[in-house]
Write a protein that holds these residues in place. Structure first.
Motif, PDB file in Angstrom:
ATOM      1  N   LEU A 145       0.830  -1.204   0.000  1.00 20.63           N
ATOM      2  CA  LEU A 145       0.000   0.000   0.000  1.00 20.63           C
ATOM      3  C   LEU A 145       0.869   1.260   0.000  1.00 20.63           C
ATOM      4  O   LEU A 145       0.515   2.264  -0.625  1.00 20.63           O
ATOM      5  N   LEU A 146       2.008   1.208   0.693  1.00 22.40           N
ATOM      6  CA  LEU A 146       2.924   2.350   0.684  1.00 22.40           C
ATOM      7  C   LEU A 146       3.534   2.543  -0.704  1.00 22.40           C
ATOM      8  O   LEU A 146       3.706   3.669  -1.163  1.00 22.40           O
ATOM      9  N   SER A 147       3.847   1.447  -1.374  1.00 24.48           N
ATOM     10  CA  SER A 147       4.424   1.578  -2.715  1.00 24.48           C
ATOM     11  C   SER A 147       3.388   2.091  -3.710  1.00 24.48           C
ATOM     12  O   SER A 147       3.752   2.726  -4.705  1.00 24.48           O
ATOM     13  N   ASP A 148       2.081   1.851  -3.469  1.00 27.99           N
ATOM     14  CA  ASP A 148       1.028   2.419  -4.313  1.00 27.99           C
ATOM     15  C   ASP A 148       1.075   3.943  -4.306  1.00 27.99           C
ATOM     16  O   ASP A 148       0.730   4.583  -5.299  1.00 27.99           O
ATOM     17  N   LYS A 149       1.461   4.530  -3.197  1.00 27.23           N
ATOM     18  CA  LYS A 149       1.550   5.992  -3.054  1.00 27.23           C
ATOM     19  C   LYS A 149       2.971   6.498  -3.245  1.00 27.23           C
ATOM     20  O   LYS A 149       3.347   7.546  -2.746  1.00 27.23           O
ATOM     21  N   LYS A 150       3.794   5.720  -3.960  1.00 31.11           N
ATOM     22  CA  LYS A 150       5.165   6.098  -4.327  1.00 31.11           C
ATOM     23  C   LYS A 150       6.073   6.293  -3.118  1.00 31.11           C
ATOM     24  O   LYS A 150       6.925   7.179  -3.089  1.00 31.11           O
ATOM     25  N   GLY A 151       5.902   5.439  -2.113  1.00 26.34           N
ATOM     26  CA  GLY A 151       6.794   5.472  -0.961  1.00 26.34           C
ATOM     27  C   GLY A 151       8.201   5.058  -1.365  1.00 26.34           C
ATOM     28  O   GLY A 151       8.401   4.277  -2.294  1.00 26.34           O
ATOM     29  N   LEU A 152       9.191   5.587  -0.670  1.00 22.62           N
ATOM     30  CA  LEU A 152      10.594   5.321  -0.985  1.00 22.62           C
ATOM     31  C   LEU A 152      11.214   4.400   0.064  1.00 22.62           C
ATOM     32  O   LEU A 152      10.871   4.470   1.241  1.00 22.62           O
ATOM     33  N   ASP A 153      12.173   3.589  -0.376  1.00 19.42           N
ATOM     34  CA  ASP A 153      12.979   2.738   0.513  1.00 19.42           C
ATOM     35  C   ASP A 153      12.125   1.988   1.537  1.00 19.42           C
ATOM     36  O   ASP A 153      12.360   2.070   2.743  1.00 19.42           O
ATOM     37  N   ILE A 154      11.174   1.236   1.067  1.00 19.70           N
ATOM     38  CA  ILE A 154      10.266   0.518   1.966  1.00 19.70           C
ATOM     39  C   ILE A 154      10.932  -0.786   2.395  1.00 19.70           C
ATOM     40  O   ILE A 154      11.360  -1.582   1.567  1.00 19.70           O
ATOM     41  N   LEU A 155      11.021  -0.969   3.709  1.00 20.62           N
ATOM     42  CA  LEU A 155      11.648  -2.152   4.309  1.00 20.62           C
ATOM     43  C   LEU A 155      10.684  -2.817   5.280  1.00 20.62           C
ATOM     44  O   LEU A 155       9.907  -2.137   5.949  1.00 20.62           O
ATOM     45  N   ILE A 156      10.776  -4.131   5.365  1.00 19.63           N
ATOM     46  CA  ILE A 156      10.086  -4.875   6.417  1.00 19.63           C
ATOM     47  C   ILE A 156      11.175  -5.452   7.307  1.00 19.63           C
ATOM     48  O   ILE A 156      12.038  -6.189   6.839  1.00 19.63           O
ATOM     49  N   LEU A 157      11.165  -5.080   8.569  1.00 16.01           N
ATOM     50  CA  LEU A 157      12.135  -5.585   9.547  1.00 16.01           C
ATOM     51  C   LEU A 157      11.464  -6.652  10.401  1.00 16.01           C
ATOM     52  O   LEU A 157      10.403  -6.413  10.978  1.00 16.01           O
ATOM     53  N   ASP A 158      12.070  -7.808  10.477  1.00 19.03           N
ATOM     54  CA  ASP A 158      11.557  -8.914  11.283  1.00 19.03           C
ATOM     55  C   ASP A 158      12.154  -8.789  12.682  1.00 19.03           C
ATOM     56  O   ASP A 158      13.309  -9.131  12.916  1.00 19.03           O
ATOM     57  N   VAL A 159      11.358  -8.284  13.622  1.00 12.73           N
ATOM     58  CA  VAL A 159      11.851  -8.051  14.981  1.00 12.73           C
ATOM     59  C   VAL A 159      11.289  -9.069  15.979  1.00 12.73           C
ATOM     60  O   VAL A 159      11.283  -8.815  17.182  1.00 12.73           O
ATOM     61  N   ARG A 160      10.862 -10.230  15.469  1.00 17.68           N
ATOM     62  CA  ARG A 160      10.364 -11.277  16.375  1.00 17.68           C
ATOM     63  C   ARG A 160      11.496 -11.704  17.295  1.00 17.68           C
ATOM     64  O   ARG A 160      12.604 -11.941  16.867  1.00 17.68           O
ATOM     65  N   GLY A 161      11.213 -11.788  18.570  1.00 18.48           N
ATOM     66  CA  GLY A 161      12.217 -12.203  19.546  1.00 18.48           C
ATOM     67  C   GLY A 161      13.104 -11.059  20.018  1.00 18.48           C
ATOM     68  O   GLY A 161      13.830 -11.200  20.983  1.00 18.48           O
ATOM     69  N   MET A 162      13.063  -9.912  19.335  1.00 11.16           N
ATOM     70  CA  MET A 162      13.873  -8.765  19.739  1.00 11.16           C
ATOM     71  C   MET A 162      13.052  -7.743  20.519  1.00 11.16           C
ATOM     72  O   MET A 162      13.605  -6.946  21.271  1.00 11.16           O
ATOM     73  N   THR A 163      11.768  -7.740  20.304  1.00 13.58           N
ATOM     74  CA  THR A 163      10.880  -6.826  21.003  1.00 13.58           C
ATOM     75  C   THR A 163       9.602  -7.555  21.375  1.00 13.58           C
ATOM     76  O   THR A 163       9.206  -8.511  20.701  1.00 13.58           O
ATOM     77  N   SER A 164       8.984  -7.124  22.440  1.00 12.34           N
ATOM     78  CA  SER A 164       7.803  -7.822  22.933  1.00 12.34           C
ATOM     79  C   SER A 164       6.503  -7.258  22.376  1.00 12.34           C
ATOM     80  O   SER A 164       5.459  -7.864  22.528  1.00 12.34           O
ATOM     81  N   TYR A 165       6.555  -6.113  21.735  1.00 13.03           N
ATOM     82  CA  TYR A 165       5.312  -5.469  21.330  1.00 13.03           C
ATOM     83  C   TYR A 165       4.988  -5.609  19.851  1.00 13.03           C
ATOM     84  O   TYR A 165       3.897  -5.232  19.429  1.00 13.03           O
TER      85      TYR A 165
END
Length: 178
Positions: free
Chosen positions: A77-97
């Motif tokens: 959805l962010l890329s639909d609006k021409k978002g730049l440098d979109i990343l998905i960070l996998d933070v499972r096990g590093m943060t509780s929230y």
């Protein structure tokens, strides 16, 4: 009144004489009390780490396909609006929230606000999802959309380099979307 004072004095004297026992008797009482309080020594038991069916250690964070799908949906959805440098960070096990962070940026504060409104509108309309909370929509410098297991951070390009979330979560596995 005199009888009350003498009665209390007699009680105090009786207590003192009761506590003045022979030193050997006091030691016996003390050792009985401390012996009862000491817990029994435990043997160390070493366990081998169990492996999950996938071959990863059992302590590794569990897969969460629903959250990963939501993170990918937000990124698209962010890329639909021409978002730049979109990343998905996998933070499972590093943060509780959260399990995943989606980080993206825009070239202006208006674009960042438009991206956030687009994500909120599409997820509400198509998927029936509402965020737990959102911040920064008015200024468009840094917008945070909290969907529980997935948190989206949308930045004005200059603010993204200033806060450097990717550097903060450098150990997290990344998936580049756009």
């Amino acid at each position: 009144m005199a009888t009350k004072k003498t009665a209390t004095k007699k009680k105090a004297a009786a207590k003192k004489s009761a506590t003045k026992k022979a030193p050997a008797a006091r030691k016996k009482l003390a050792t009985k009390k401390t012996a009862a309080k000491k817990p029994a020594a435990r043997k160390k038991i070493t366990k081998k780490k169990a492996l999950s069916p996938s071959g990863a250690p059992a302590g590794a964070p569990a897969e969460n396909p629903r959250a990963h799908a939501l993170a990918r949906r937000i990124a698209n959805l962010l890329s639909d609006k021409k978002g730049l440098d979109i990343l998905i960070l996998d933070v499972r096990g590093m943060t509780s929230y959260a399990d995943y962070f989606v980080v993206g940026s825009g070239e202006s504060d208006r674009q960042v606000s438009a991206m956030a409104e687009h994500v909120l509108g599409q997820l509400k309309e198509k998927d029936g999802l509402r965020p737990i909370g959102h911040e920064g929509m008015e200024t468009g410098q840094w917008v945070l959309l909290d969907f529980g297991e997935v948190v989206a951070h949308l930045f004005f390009a200059e603010m993204r380099s200033h806060y450097d979330l990717e550097g903060l979560w450098a150990d997290a596995p990344r998936e580049k979307v756009a």
